[in-house]
Write a protein that holds these residues in place. Structure first.
Motif, PDB file in Angstrom:
ATOM      1  N   LYS A  60     -10.715  22.853 -41.972  1.00  0.00           N
ATOM      2  CA  LYS A  60     -11.359  22.689 -40.677  1.00  0.00           C
ATOM      3  C   LYS A  60     -10.359  22.934 -39.534  1.00  0.00           C
ATOM      4  CE  LYS A  60     -13.107  19.050 -37.741  1.00  0.00           C
ATOM      5  NZ  LYS A  60     -11.942  19.204 -36.878  1.00  0.00           N
ATOM      6  N   GLU A  61      -9.101  22.613 -39.795  1.00  0.00           N
ATOM      7  CA  GLU A  61      -8.084  22.731 -38.742  1.00  0.00           C
ATOM      8  C   GLU A  61      -7.926  24.160 -38.241  1.00  0.00           C
ATOM      9  OE1 GLU A  61      -7.607  20.696 -41.335  1.00  0.00           O
ATOM     10  OE2 GLU A  61      -7.449  18.793 -40.241  1.00  0.00           O
ATOM     11  N   ASP A 112     -10.372  24.808 -35.424  1.00  0.00           N
ATOM     12  CA  ASP A 112      -9.916  24.077 -34.228  1.00  0.00           C
ATOM     13  C   ASP A 112      -8.805  24.860 -33.523  1.00  0.00           C
ATOM     14  OD1 ASP A 112     -11.642  22.109 -34.983  1.00  0.00           O
ATOM     15  OD2 ASP A 112     -10.110  20.762 -35.802  1.00  0.00           O
ATOM     16  N   ASN A 164     -10.200  27.906 -31.799  1.00  0.00           N
ATOM     17  CA  ASN A 164     -10.914  27.516 -30.581  1.00  0.00           C
ATOM     18  C   ASN A 164      -9.956  27.281 -29.422  1.00  0.00           C
ATOM     19  OD1 ASN A 164     -13.235  27.660 -32.075  1.00  0.00           O
ATOM     20  ND2 ASN A 164     -13.502  25.432 -32.262  1.00  0.00           N
ATOM     21  N   THR A 165      -8.853  26.616 -29.711  1.00  0.00           N
ATOM     22  CA  THR A 165      -7.864  26.367 -28.655  1.00  0.00           C
ATOM     23  C   THR A 165      -7.272  27.681 -28.158  1.00  0.00           C
ATOM     24  OG1 THR A 165      -7.305  24.242 -29.628  1.00  0.00           O
ATOM     25  CG2 THR A 165      -5.687  25.182 -28.116  1.00  0.00           C
TER      26      THR A 165
END
Lengths: 316, 262
Positions: B241-242, B245, B248-249
């Motif tokens: 999942k990381e 993330d 997205n950043t």
């Protein structure tokens, strides 16, 4: 009067003569306590500010919108850390005779005894802020730092030579980001205008109060007396306005001060005074992001204590 | 798998590009938080070089007609990413926009293992059948030399220092090694990639890596680790999942307007 006091008086007189004739002072030269303390205050604050300044900018490093901008802002923030390192080395030589080292400077920062520059207490809310910092904050820094390029303390002057050269690149990097936004979509233009609106007061604060009447204290008198710098805070701010007001307007931005004008008679910029109460708050580490940034710095410093211990351990 | 990889160079380039892109991102999260100021300067220089390497690969992909480099870097979802699991793992607890609690032992262990693996790959790529890849490898290896020196110094020094440091490094290394299953893997495209002589086979490189790091592991008195079978294979788009993330950043600003010039 004892011989020691006499000697001290002679040394002081000789030192002032050296300053008067434009001599440069080196780290191992005799210097009056007042001079040493003024340098320590100035240079340790400058050094620590470079390092604290990485924190607001780093927020936008991974988010930089293109590969090219990512590379640019990475290089820029790395330079700032490099400046911090260079300046702290200069400060370390000055505090050494007082039995202090870099660890003490960090502790002074955490305890609020050592301040970091007022501009780095502000929030960076958008990519526009990242550009504006490069363009106008680094632009302001160039003005204050070139004012000290001929500082009487030679190690500081030498560090500033290199720092100013790099700051010029930073200002160009920031200007390029801002120009791309200013020439872009309505949303991008709005992003820059919004950043300018939020940063204008901080940009006026940048140069410090005009005199000690404004905020109760300023160290400008002593630094001018010892030829560490040439101009007053207000002269530098006027220089900034002369350089940047036309540029800001030329890219279609509105400066959030309807009273701002150049008075031909006095040849001075007339502007709305910022709220100096906000400046005083920042000086007490009560600015918008003061405590958060100090906490981040302190937490990472504490979390890495084991590394410093490991590096200094003598094994075998 | 029945899927055919008609253009294995594209597969390999995505693996190389995404690896360096994510590794650089994890490095940039550390900015300003390294154990001392000198390290911050050095680490951020490495991070910057690494983003430069990712850019080289993304631009080669752009040249092959895969799309604009910036779009490839920012817009591909995690399921399309080909990086190894190791580089997508977070630096520790917390997020960089708040007050993260990053683990320097993990940073050193990951960086050392990743950089040594990268060296073995880059050396092999120097004789790639693909001319542009071979040329890129020559350029990258010049910077890689310093990265290796840097991480080797930290790796050995922390292992051979205080008991506390050694314990932390041992734990961190275990964590890193557990994620290395796909580090030398080319995923489902392996046969096509090696048949095209773009780079040597997974096994050849893995053996070479083992030989390469052996003297360093002897210095720290630790057996050279072996990599297990990957739980997930990042080369096939299987991720944690990381990763999403992180993407997205990195694409937060770019995504706001895909047609704008930044």
């Amino acid at each position: 009067m004892t011989a020691d006091v006499l000697l001290e008086k002679d040394l002081q007189a000789q030192f002032e003569e050296r300053i008067a004739r434009g001599d440069k002072i080196e780290a191992d030269d005799w210097m009056p306590e007042e001079y040493r303390l003024a340098l320590i205050k100035l240079i340790s604050m400058h050094g620590i500010s470079e390092i604290m300044g990485a924190l607001p900018e780093k927020e936008w490093v991974p988010k930089a919108p293109t590969l090219y901008r990512k590379l640019g802002i990475m290089a820029k923030v790395q330079d700032e850390m490099g400046h911090g390192q260079l300046l702290l080395r200069v400060a370390e030589d000055l505090i050494k005779p007082l039995g202090k080292n870099r660890e003490d400077l960090m502790q002074d920062l955490f305890a609020g005894r050592l301040k970091f520059h007022n501009v780095f207490h502000m929030a960076t809310k958008s990519w526009g802020d990242a550009g504006l910092i490069g363009w106008l904050v680094d632009g302001a820094a160039i003005i204050t730092q070139t004012n000290m390029l001929n500082a009487s303390y030679a190690p500081y002057a030498r560090a500033l030579q290199r720092i100013c050269a790099e700051e010029v690149f930073h200002a160009q990097h920031g200007e390029a980001i801002i120009l791309a936004l200013a020439e872009g979509t309505p949303e991008q233009k709005e992003m820059v205008q919004d950043a300018l609106n939020r940063w204008w007061e901080a940009l006026l604060f940048f140069f410090g109060p005009p005199s000690s009447d404004t905020t109760g204290s300023t160290k400008q008198d002593i630094t001018i007396k010892y030829k560490i710098r040439i101009n007053t805070n207000e002269e530098l701010r006027q220089g900034f306005l002369s350089k940047y007001v036309p540029r800001i307007k030329s890219i279609g931005l509105t400066i959030p001060d309807p009273t701002l004008r150049f008075d031909e008679e006095t040849e001075k910029w007339i502007y709305q005074q910022p709220n100096w109460e906000n400046f005083k708050k920042i000086q007490r580490n009560e600015g918008p992001k003061s405590q958060e940034r100090l906490k981040l710095r302190r937490t990472s410093y504490d979390d890495n204590a084991w590394v410093r211990e490991a590096l200094s351990a003598r094994i075998g | 798998m029945t899927q055919k990889y008609e253009n294995p160079v594209v597969e390999l380039l995505f693996q190389l590009a995404d690896d360096d892109y994510l590794f650089s991102y994890r490095g940039s999260e550390w900015l300003g938080l390294a154990p001392h100021i000198e390290e911050d300067v050095a680490f951020s220089s490495i991070t910057q070089d690494t983003m430069g390497h990712a850019t080289v690969y993304y631009r080669l992909l752009e040249g092959l007609g895969l799309g604009v480099a910036d779009t490839l870097a920012h817009m591909r979802p995690a399921t399309e990413r080909k990086n190894s699991i190791l580089v997508e793992r977070p630096n520790g607890e917390g997020v960089y926009m708040e007050t993260p609690r990053y683990d320097w032992a993990y940073a050193v262990a990951r960086s050392y293992i990743y950089t040594t693996a990268k060296k073995i790959k880059i050396d092999s790529l120097k004789s790639s059948s693909d001319q542009s890849l071979a040329e890129a490898a020559v350029k990258i290896s010049m910077e890689l030399y310093y990265h290796l020196l840097h991480w080797k110094t930290w790796f050995v020094q922390l292992f051979n220092s205080t008991e506390d440091a050694r314990n932390r490094m041992t734990k961190a290394l275990e964590k890193v090694i557990a994620d290395c299953g796909d580090l030398f893997s080319y995923g489902d495209a392996a046969t096509e990639i090696t048949n095209a002589s773009l780079i040597e086979s997974e096994q050849v490189l893995l053996n070479r890596w083992t030989e390469y790091v052996k003297p360093v592991f002897e210095t720290i008195k630790v057996a050279v680790p072996t990599f297990g079978k990957p739980e997930r294979n990042g080369r096939n788009g299987e991720h944690t999942k990381e990763l999403q993330d992180a993407i997205n950043t990195m694409s937060e600003v770019y995504r706001t307007d895909l047609t704008a010039a930044w």
